[in-house]
Enzyme design. Structure first.
Site, PDB file in Angstrom:
ATOM      1  N   ASP A  73       2.639 -11.577  -3.211  1.00 44.93           N
ATOM      2  CA  ASP A  73       2.856 -12.766  -2.393  1.00 44.93           C
ATOM      3  C   ASP A  73       2.920 -12.330  -0.935  1.00 44.93           C
ATOM      4  OD1 ASP A  73       5.386 -11.577  -2.508  1.00 44.93           O
ATOM      5  OD2 ASP A  73       6.467 -13.443  -2.839  1.00 44.93           O
ATOM      6  N   TYR A  75       3.872 -11.379   3.016  1.00 40.61           N
ATOM      7  CA  TYR A  75       5.016 -10.769   3.695  1.00 40.61           C
ATOM      8  C   TYR A  75       6.006 -11.875   4.057  1.00 40.61           C
ATOM      9  CZ  TYR A  75       2.016  -6.642   4.381  1.00 40.61           C
ATOM     10  OH  TYR A  75       1.203  -5.558   4.202  1.00 40.61           O
ATOM     11  N   PHE A  86      -1.873  -7.922   2.206  1.00 41.20           N
ATOM     12  CA  PHE A  86      -1.588  -6.628   2.823  1.00 41.20           C
ATOM     13  C   PHE A  86      -1.841  -6.586   4.336  1.00 41.20           C
ATOM     14  CE2 PHE A  86      -2.456  -5.548  -1.649  1.00 41.20           C
ATOM     15  CZ  PHE A  86      -1.243  -4.941  -1.963  1.00 41.20           C
ATOM     16  N   HIS A 196       1.188  -0.113  -7.687  1.00 40.55           N
ATOM     17  CA  HIS A 196       1.232  -0.783  -6.387  1.00 40.55           C
ATOM     18  C   HIS A 196       1.394   0.250  -5.267  1.00 40.55           C
ATOM     19  CE1 HIS A 196       2.617  -3.513  -3.203  1.00 40.55           C
ATOM     20  NE2 HIS A 196       2.053  -4.466  -3.906  1.00 40.55           N
TER      21      HIS A 196
END
Length: 228
Positions: A73, A75, A86, A196
């Site tokens: 999801d 930031y 990202f 991740h």
């Protein structure tokens, strides 16, 4: 002022995503999601700003998608979320997950990434769909918009891309992204999975995964390449 529900409804008839948008926006789950978002944006601080909610689709046309990078999801800190997984706006330092991504690119490809700072828009414009599983979040509260309907929408995005005849590279990082692996059934696509890139898990297999060179090797068969 245009509110979130209107933003989702209005002029999205471009960039090749029309079929998906028209189909999904009419479904009951999305009607409920829209109502939820109208209330959230009216009463709380929600990221990204509503005009960037569908930025991933604005930046990357359906027919241009070469790679999908799937995040969790947005930031949740002020000023960071820009509707591309990202990515952060120009002038901001890359968060730790993105720093690890850029380090892996350098280790994998043997040169410094072409990205300056943390704005990944140049990737999006080369056909890298920077998609989160959930497209909005409340300030300071990660996963606060989980299970509100976005996951159904982004599942539909992946299914829609799965139907494409030309092969796509899907980079699935972390358990939430890897859980969508079953949606990619057509053999012409390349699916790459890894932990991740967050500091908590990057050294469990993301670092050294070689996804960027593998993606370009695959795309070279189509006479394409991403300038990472």
């Amino acid at each position: 002022m245009t509110h979130a529900g209107e933003k989702i409804q209005q002029s999205r008839d471009y960039n090749g995503w029309e079929e998906l948008f028209h189909r999904e926006f009419a479904k009951p789950y999305f009607v409920e999601l829209r109502k939820f978002l109208v209330e959230e944006y009216a009463t709380k601080t929600i990221f990204p700003p509503k005009h960037l909610m569908l930025n991933a689709f604005d930046q990357t046309a359906y027919g241009d998608v070469n790679v999908v990078i799937l995040g969790q999801d947005p930031y949740y800190n002020e000023g960071q979320a820009m509707g591309l997984s990202f990515s952060v706006p120009k002038g901001l330092l890359p968060p730790m997950s993105l720093q690890n991504i850029l380090k892996e690119i350098e280790d994998d490809l043997g040169y410094k990434p072409k990205i300056v700072g943390g704005d990944l828009t140049p990737w999006a414009r080369q056909g890298v769909l920077l998609l989160n599983a959930v497209l909005t979040v409340e300030k300071g509260k990660p996963n606060s918009h989980k299970d509100k309907g976005w996951e159904k929408f982004t599942d539909a995005v992946i299914r829609h891309l799965n139907e494409r005849e030309r092969g796509i590279v899907f980079m699935l990082w972390g358990a939430n992204a890897i859980a969508k692996r079953h949606l990619i059934t057509n053999r012409q696509h390349l699916v790459l999975t890894a932990p991740h890139p967050s500091p908590l898990s990057a050294y469990r297999g993301f670092m050294g995964c070689g996804h960027f060179s593998k993606a370009n090797e695959f795309l070279a068969l189509q006479h394409k390449e991403i300038k990472w």
